[in-house]
Design an enzyme around this catalytic site. Structure first.
Site, PDB file in Angstrom:
ATOM      1  N   HIS A 157       0.818  -1.220   0.000  1.00  0.00           N
ATOM      2  CA  HIS A 157       0.000   0.000   0.000  1.00  0.00           C
ATOM      3  C   HIS A 157       0.848   1.265   0.000  1.00  0.00           C
ATOM      4  CE1 HIS A 157      -4.005  -1.908   0.646  1.00  0.00           C
ATOM      5  NE2 HIS A 157      -3.207  -2.913   0.955  1.00  0.00           N
ATOM      6  N   ASP A 364       3.407   9.256  -0.969  1.00  0.00           N
ATOM      7  CA  ASP A 364       2.266   8.471  -0.504  1.00  0.00           C
ATOM      8  C   ASP A 364       1.964   7.385  -1.525  1.00  0.00           C
ATOM      9  OD1 ASP A 364       0.219   7.816   1.233  1.00  0.00           O
ATOM     10  OD2 ASP A 364      -0.426   9.896   1.452  1.00  0.00           O
TER      11      ASP A 364
HETATM   12  O1  F6P Z   1      -0.038   3.438   3.972  1.00  0.00           O
HETATM   13  C1  F6P Z   1      -0.032   2.144   4.424  1.00  0.00           C
HETATM   14  C2  F6P Z   1      -0.905   1.976   5.633  1.00  0.00           C
HETATM   15  O2  F6P Z   1      -1.114   0.626   5.887  1.00  0.00           O
HETATM   16  C3  F6P Z   1      -2.202   2.727   5.481  1.00  0.00           C
HETATM   17  O3  F6P Z   1      -3.090   2.058   4.714  1.00  0.00           O
HETATM   18  C4  F6P Z   1      -2.617   2.957   6.888  1.00  0.00           C
HETATM   19  O4  F6P Z   1      -3.329   4.115   7.037  1.00  0.00           O
HETATM   20  C5  F6P Z   1      -1.317   3.009   7.605  1.00  0.00           C
HETATM   21  O5  F6P Z   1      -0.312   2.528   6.785  1.00  0.00           O
HETATM   22  C6  F6P Z   1      -1.433   2.157   8.826  1.00  0.00           C
HETATM   23  O6  F6P Z   1      -0.767   2.675   9.847  1.00  0.00           O
HETATM   24  P1  F6P Z   1      -0.922   2.079  11.293  1.00  0.00           P
HETATM   25  O7  F6P Z   1      -1.639   0.781  11.174  1.00  0.00           O
HETATM   26  O8  F6P Z   1       0.467   1.952  11.777  1.00  0.00           O
HETATM   27  O9  F6P Z   1      -1.726   3.077  12.036  1.00  0.00           O
END
Ligand code: F6P
Length: 486
Positions: A157, A364
Site C-alpha cells: 500500500h 504516498d
Molecule cells: O499506507 C499504508 C498503511 O497501511 C495505510 O493504509 C494505513 O493508514 C497506515 O499505513 C497504517 O498505519 P498504522 O496501522 O500503523 O496506524
C-alpha cells in the site's frame, strides 16, 4: 476458491466510529462482501507461554474476521521497531530516519513466522492467501517453509523507493529474496513497480521477463493495481452527512468564510509542516485572504512511541500556534488544528463542506483521502482538490491542481487559485476525476488482483471456482459472542 486476506490492522468497521488506517477502512467493504476470511492483529499481545497462535474469529459480512494476539516479546520490535522505524521511512524515501537493530529485525521475522503458523488453520486445498503491506514482507516465504503450495499474493500500500534508499534497510537482500515466494506482487503505481524491478535486476541480478521473475521459489508476477474507493457509496454518504450535527455546527461557525480541509495521520510522510507553511505564506503574500478562508487540519496521532512522530507532533503544535498568533484576529482563527480521529460519516460531510481539499504528502502510496474528497463533492458546486504530485493518486486525478509539496510558494499560490476558481472550471476538473473514480473502484481493484492471483498457480485443466462463502470448517461464531478460537 477460499480467500484468506491478511493485514496487520483489521477493523470491524462502523461508519459512525473513528476509522484507523486507510488500508483497513478500504478493505472492509470488499472483504465483507467477498466471503473471505480476514486475518490480522487483535491489537493485544500475549506472553510467550502460548504454544499455538490464538485467534478470535467472528462473522464479518459473508466471511469472517480472525484476530490474533501477537507475541508480547516481539510486538514492539516488530511494529514500532522494524516495520515503522526501518521499513516505513525507507519506503517513503526518508533514509535519514531509518533506525534498525538486529533485535527488531528478529522480532519482525518472528511475527511473520507466527502469523504463518496461525494461517495454517485456515488453509484448505483451494485456499489462496492475499497478504497486505510492509508488515509482512516475509510472510509468503514463511508459509512456503511450512509447506504451503497454494497461491500467495502480496500488495504493497506504500510507495516502493529507489534502490539506494531500500538498500539502507538492514537485511534488505534477505527480505526481498523472501518476497519472491509470492506468486503475485502488486504495487500502487508504475514508478513503484519499476523501482522494485530495478532493485531485482541491479542488486540481485535477476532477469525480468514480461513483468515476471524466476527465483528458487518459482515464478513471481509483478504488476500495478492502483487501489480505488466506492465513489457512489461515498457520495451518498457525504450528501447525507452534511446534515450531521457536527457538520452543521462547523458550517455555522464559519460565518461565510471558505473552508480548506486536510485530513491525515500525523506522519512525516504527509507533508504537514510544508502545508502549514504554505498557508502561512499565502496569508502573508495575500493579506486580503485573511478572514476569507480557514484551514481545518485534522492530524490523527499515530505511532506515538516512535521518536520521529513525537517530534513532529511537537513541531506542528508550535507551528500552528505561531501561524495563528501572527495572522489570527479576536474573531478569526486561521487554522483549526485537531489531533483526533473522526468517523467516516463525519469526514464525508466535512469534505463536502470544504471548498478546497489539501492533500500534499511528500510521498504516498495512493492516498485515499484525495479520492474521498472528490467523491464527496456536490456535483453542482464541487470543491477543488490541491494534490501533491508525489501521491499515487496524482497519476489518476490529473485534473486536480497538482503541486510540488516542497515548493512552499508554489503551494501558497495554488491554494489561492483553488479558492477563486470559477464554477465551470471546477466542474470540468471534478467531472474528469469522478469519471476515473467510477471506472476504477475498490471492487474492481479487489477483483482484478484476485483474478490475477488465481491465474498464477492454476494447474492445467483445473479451473478455480470463484470466491465463495467460507467453508463449513471455519468455526464461526457471532461477533457478539466474542468467541475464542484455538
Ligand atoms: O499506507 C499504508 C498503511 O497501511 C495505510 O493504509 C494505513 O493508514 C497506515 O499505513 C497504517 O498505519 P498504522 O496501522 O500503523 O496506524
Amino acid at each position: 476458491m477460499n480467500l484468506v486476506v491478511v493485514s496487520n490492522r483489521v477493523t470491524r468497521g462502523n461508519v459512525n466510529e473513528p476509522m484507523t488506517g486507510g488500508l483497513a477502512a478500504a478493505l472492509l467493504p470488499v472483504v465483507e462482501k467477498s466471503g473471505a476470511i480476514w486475518v490480522g492483529s487483535s491489537g493485544r499481545v500475549r506472553d510467550g507461554a502460548q504454544k499455538e497462535p490464538f485467534a478470535e474469529v467472528e462473522a464479518l459480512g459473508a466471511g469472517a474476521l480472525a484476530m490474533l494476539d501477537l507475541p508480547a516479546a516481539h510486538y514492539g520490535g516488530y511494529y514500532e521497531g522494524f516495520a515503522n522505524s526501518a521499513l516505513w521511512p525507507a519506503l517513503h524515501s526518508r533514509a535519514d530516519l531509518i533506525s534498525a537493530s538486529q533485535g527488531n529485525y528478529l522480532s519482525y521475522r518472528e511475527v511473520n513466522a507466527f502469523m504463518a503458523r496461525a494461517l495454517l488453520r485456515f488453509k484448505t486445498a483451494d485456499t489462496a492467501f492475499w497478504i497486505q503491506d510492509y508488515h509482512f514482507l516475509a510472510l509468503g516465504a514463511e508459509l512456503r517453509g511450512l509447506g504451503v503450495t497454494q497461491p500467495i499474493g502480496f500488495f504493497l500500500h506504500t510507495p516502493w523507493p529507489a534502490r539506494a534508499v531500500i538498500e539502507g534497510v538492514p537485511h534488505h537482500r534477505e527480505l526481498i529474496e523472501a518476497m519472491l515466494a509470492y506468486d503475485l506482487i502488486g504495487f500502487q503505481t508504475q514508478d513503484d513497480c519499476d523501482n522494485f524491478l530495478g532493485y531485482l535486476s541491479s542488486s540481485l541480478g535477476i532477469e525480468i521477463e514480461n513483468g515476471a521473475v524466476t527465483s528458487c521459489h518459482g515464478k513471481s508476477r509483478i504488476a500495478v493495481f492502483p487501489i480505488g474507493i466506492d465513489p457512489v457509496k461515498f457520495a451518498r454518504q457525504a450528501a447525507k452527512a452534511v446534515s450531521h450535527p457536527d457538520v452543521s455546527r462547523l458550517r455555522r461557525s464559519l460565518n461565510g468564510e471558505k473552508l480548506a480541509i486536510g485530513v491525515d495521520r500525523l506522519d512525516y510522510s504527509k507533508g504537514l509542516v510544508n502545508r502549514i507553511n504554505a498557508f502561512d505564506r499565502m496569508w502573508t503574500l495575500q493579506p486580503a485572504l485573511a478572514r476569507t478562508v480557514t484551514l481545518l487540519q485534522i492530524a490523527t496521532p499515530s505511532r506515538g512511541g516512535i521518536e520521529a512522530y513525537g517530534n513532529l507532533q511537537n513541531e506542528l503544535a508550535r507551528l500552528v500556534s505561531d501561524v495563528n498568533g501572527r495572522h489570527g484576529e479576536a474573531d478569526w482563527t486561521p487554522i483549526r488544528y485537531l489531533n483526533k480521529g473522526f468517523s467516516q460519516t463525519v469526514l464525508a460531510g466535512l469534505y463536502r463542506t470544504a471548498q478546497v481539499g489539501v492533500v500534499t504528502p511528500l510521498h504516498d502510496g495512493m492516498n485515499l483521502v484525495a479520492k474521498e474528497y472528490v467523491a464527496a463533492q456536490n456535483p453542482t458546486d464541487p470543491g477543488v482538490l490541491v494534490l501533491s504530485k508525489f501521491a499515487g493518486a496524482a497519476n489518476e486525478l490529473d485534473t486536480a491542481l497538482l503541486v510540488n509539496p516542497h515548493d512552499i510558494d508554489g503551494m501558497a499560490r495554488t491554494i489561492a487559485v483553488a479558492l477563486s476558481m470559477p464554477l465551470p472550471e471546477r466542474r470540468m476538473r471534478w467531472e474528469a476525476m469522478m469519471t476515473r473514480l467510477r471506472s476504477h473502484t475498490i471492487q474492481q481493484w479487489f477483483a482484478d488482483f484476485v483474478d490475477a492471483l488465481q491465474g498464477t498457480r492454476v494447474r492445467p485443466g483445473v479451473a478455480m471456482p470463484p470466491v465463495t462463502e467460507p467453508p463449513a470448517s471455519w468455526p464461526l461464531r457471532s461477533a457478539n459472542a466474542g468467541a475464542r478460537y484455538n
